[in-house]
Design an enzyme around this catalytic site. Structure first.
Site, PDB file in Angstrom:
ATOM      1  N   LYS A  15       0.836  -1.216   0.000  1.00  0.00           N
ATOM      2  CA  LYS A  15       0.000   0.000   0.000  1.00  0.00           C
ATOM      3  C   LYS A  15       0.865   1.260   0.000  1.00  0.00           C
ATOM      4  O   LYS A  15       0.611   2.191  -0.744  1.00  0.00           O
ATOM      5  CB  LYS A  15      -0.927   0.041   1.230  1.00  0.00           C
ATOM      6  CG  LYS A  15      -1.919  -1.099   1.309  1.00  0.00           C
ATOM      7  CD  LYS A  15      -2.926  -0.900   2.445  1.00  0.00           C
ATOM      8  CE  LYS A  15      -2.301  -0.856   3.829  1.00  0.00           C
ATOM      9  NZ  LYS A  15      -1.631  -2.120   4.249  1.00  0.00           N
ATOM     10  N   ARG A  90      -9.038   1.572   9.381  1.00  0.00           N
ATOM     11  CA  ARG A  90      -8.608   0.206   9.680  1.00  0.00           C
ATOM     12  C   ARG A  90      -9.645  -0.539  10.517  1.00  0.00           C
ATOM     13  O   ARG A  90      -9.427  -1.697  10.852  1.00  0.00           O
ATOM     14  CB  ARG A  90      -7.313   0.262  10.479  1.00  0.00           C
ATOM     15  CG  ARG A  90      -6.061  -0.247   9.730  1.00  0.00           C
ATOM     16  CD  ARG A  90      -4.899  -0.067  10.682  1.00  0.00           C
ATOM     17  NE  ARG A  90      -3.698  -0.741  10.349  1.00  0.00           N
ATOM     18  CZ  ARG A  90      -2.664  -0.193   9.703  1.00  0.00           C
ATOM     19  NH1 ARG A  90      -2.751   1.005   9.212  1.00  0.00           N
ATOM     20  NH2 ARG A  90      -1.560  -0.884   9.558  1.00  0.00           N
ATOM     21  N   ARG A 129      12.006  -5.783   4.651  1.00  0.00           N
ATOM     22  CA  ARG A 129      11.675  -4.406   4.272  1.00  0.00           C
ATOM     23  C   ARG A 129      12.593  -3.395   4.961  1.00  0.00           C
ATOM     24  O   ARG A 129      12.864  -3.513   6.146  1.00  0.00           O
ATOM     25  CB  ARG A 129      10.227  -4.134   4.669  1.00  0.00           C
ATOM     26  CG  ARG A 129       9.785  -2.710   4.439  1.00  0.00           C
ATOM     27  CD  ARG A 129       8.304  -2.610   4.362  1.00  0.00           C
ATOM     28  NE  ARG A 129       7.685  -2.471   5.666  1.00  0.00           N
ATOM     29  CZ  ARG A 129       6.389  -2.196   5.831  1.00  0.00           C
ATOM     30  NH1 ARG A 129       5.606  -2.084   4.788  1.00  0.00           N
ATOM     31  NH2 ARG A 129       5.901  -2.073   7.036  1.00  0.00           N
ATOM     32  N   ARG A 162      11.967  -1.223  10.526  1.00  0.00           N
ATOM     33  CA  ARG A 162      10.970  -0.866  11.542  1.00  0.00           C
ATOM     34  C   ARG A 162      10.917  -1.928  12.632  1.00  0.00           C
ATOM     35  O   ARG A 162      10.973  -3.111  12.345  1.00  0.00           O
ATOM     36  CB  ARG A 162       9.590  -0.747  10.879  1.00  0.00           C
ATOM     37  CG  ARG A 162       9.343   0.603  10.260  1.00  0.00           C
ATOM     38  CD  ARG A 162       8.099   0.645   9.409  1.00  0.00           C
ATOM     39  NE  ARG A 162       6.902   0.105  10.053  1.00  0.00           N
ATOM     40  CZ  ARG A 162       5.700   0.090   9.484  1.00  0.00           C
ATOM     41  NH1 ARG A 162       5.539   0.597   8.268  1.00  0.00           N
ATOM     42  NH2 ARG A 162       4.664  -0.416  10.113  1.00  0.00           N
ATOM     43  N   ARG A 173       0.363  -8.349  13.711  1.00  0.00           N
ATOM     44  CA  ARG A 173      -0.248  -7.324  12.849  1.00  0.00           C
ATOM     45  C   ARG A 173      -1.169  -7.958  11.819  1.00  0.00           C
ATOM     46  O   ARG A 173      -2.226  -7.416  11.496  1.00  0.00           O
ATOM     47  CB  ARG A 173       0.841  -6.496  12.159  1.00  0.00           C
ATOM     48  CG  ARG A 173       1.500  -5.501  13.113  1.00  0.00           C
ATOM     49  CD  ARG A 173       2.804  -4.971  12.572  1.00  0.00           C
ATOM     50  NE  ARG A 173       2.662  -4.190  11.366  1.00  0.00           N
ATOM     51  CZ  ARG A 173       3.623  -4.031  10.464  1.00  0.00           C
ATOM     52  NH1 ARG A 173       4.798  -4.610  10.624  1.00  0.00           N
ATOM     53  NH2 ARG A 173       3.421  -3.300   9.398  1.00  0.00           N
TER      54      ARG A 173
HETATM   55  P1  AMP Z   1       1.446   0.983   9.118  1.00  0.00           P
HETATM   56  O1  AMP Z   1       2.577   1.915   8.887  1.00  0.00           O
HETATM   57  O2  AMP Z   1       0.221   1.336   8.302  1.00  0.00           O
HETATM   58  O3  AMP Z   1       1.834  -0.459   8.979  1.00  0.00           O
HETATM   59  O4  AMP Z   1       0.997   1.185  10.640  1.00  0.00           O
HETATM   60  C1  AMP Z   1       1.895   0.908  11.691  1.00  0.00           C
HETATM   61  C2  AMP Z   1       1.139   0.833  13.001  1.00  0.00           C
HETATM   62  O5  AMP Z   1       0.534   2.089  13.292  1.00  0.00           O
HETATM   63  C3  AMP Z   1      -0.021  -0.169  13.066  1.00  0.00           C
HETATM   64  O6  AMP Z   1       0.434  -1.482  13.340  1.00  0.00           O
HETATM   65  C4  AMP Z   1      -0.842   0.421  14.199  1.00  0.00           C
HETATM   66  O7  AMP Z   1      -0.251   0.159  15.453  1.00  0.00           O
HETATM   67  C5  AMP Z   1      -0.725   1.910  13.933  1.00  0.00           C
HETATM   68  N1  AMP Z   1      -1.788   2.381  13.023  1.00  0.00           N
HETATM   69  C6  AMP Z   1      -1.628   2.851  11.762  1.00  0.00           C
HETATM   70  N2  AMP Z   1      -2.806   3.182  11.225  1.00  0.00           N
HETATM   71  C7  AMP Z   1      -3.744   2.934  12.164  1.00  0.00           C
HETATM   72  C8  AMP Z   1      -5.156   3.053  12.207  1.00  0.00           C
HETATM   73  N3  AMP Z   1      -5.852   3.505  11.150  1.00  0.00           N
HETATM   74  N4  AMP Z   1      -5.796   2.681  13.347  1.00  0.00           N
HETATM   75  C9  AMP Z   1      -5.108   2.240  14.415  1.00  0.00           C
HETATM   76  N5  AMP Z   1      -3.781   2.080  14.438  1.00  0.00           N
HETATM   77  C10 AMP Z   1      -3.086   2.420  13.321  1.00  0.00           C
END
Ligand code: AMP
Length: 216
Positions: A15, A90, A129, A162, A173
């Site tokens: 994404k 989400r 990654r 990360r 996740r």
């Molecule tokens: P991402 O970079 O999209 O993989 O997000 C990393 C982390 O940020 C996720 O595993 C959640 O802990 C938090 N996070 C990101 N977007 C959301 C969301 N829309 N709702 C809740 N937590 C989020």
């Protein structure tokens, strides 16, 4: 009317990579909720400290906090024409909140590309990654390596892994995605917004499919 594109799909499906490409091609700003949280963590804000406690475990940050952060972001002038939303919504509660916010902004969710890939591929991709510190550009040791080791091709900044891309957290996740985010697939399908895209193809082919989905 402002056009919002919601990118849906499991962690590691591409994404972020695709959102950056689409943003360049469409002129719509890329908004990543994960990047916004990481920015807050870097700046040691109260929001960042709170978010970090959830993110390190691979859990979702609570809805009210996340929705407030996105609402604030969507008020910036660069969202006037719309945005590409990566990682938000989400949960169904976040999707409802987005609908309500967009009424206020005279915007609508135009299309929801749902990018798919097999679970074992996601785990493999996430553990290989590397992410750029300055702007979140994404590379992959196996599938999409940077040109000069450890340096971002686009801005030369340092690449790092990360914390939540570690194997145990990745598994959590993906489970959280299946449990809390996958209900959005039927939510947007019922609203006739969903377009399925095969995320196991090359980056270029996924982009082509996405651009086609946006055109139609
Ligand atoms: P991402 O970079 O999209 O993989 O997000 C990393 C982390 O940020 C996720 O595993 C959640 O802990 C938090 N996070 C990101 N977007 C959301 C969301 N829309 N709702 C809740 N937590 C989020």
């Amino acid at each position: 009317m402002a056009t919002f594109i919601v990118l849906l799909g499991p962690p590691g499906v591409g994404k972020g990579t695709q959102a950056k490409i689409l943003s360049e091609q469409s002129g719509l700003v890329h908004i990543s909720s994960g990047d916004l949280f990481r920015e807050n963590i870097k700046n040691q804000t109260e929001l960042g400290k709170l978010a970090q406690t959830y993110m390190t475990k691979g859990e979702l940050v609570p809805n009210d906090v996340t929705i407030a952060m996105i609402r604030e972001r969507l008020h910036h002038p660069d969202c006037k024409k719309g945005a590409i939303l990566d990682g938000f919504p989400r949960t169904p509660a976040q999707a409802d909140a987005l609908e309500n916010m967009l009424h206020e902004f005279d915007g609508h969710v135009d299309v929801v590309p749902f990018i798919t890939a097999a679970e074992d591929i996601l785990v493999e991709r996430l553990s290989a990654r590397w992410t750029c510190r300055a702007n979140g550009h994404i590379f992959n040791e196996k599938f999409n390596p940077e040109k000069e080791a450890g340096k971002c091709d686009f801005d030369g900044s340092e690449l790092y892994q990360r914390d939540d891309d570690k194997a145990e957290t990745v598994k959590r996740r993906i489970d959280v995605y299946l449990d809390q985010t996958s209900p959005l697939i039927s939510y947007y399908r019922d609203h006739d917004k969903l377009v399925e895209i095969d995320g196991m193809q090359s980056i270029e082919q996924v982009t082509r499919d996405l651009l086609n989905a946006l055109k139609n």
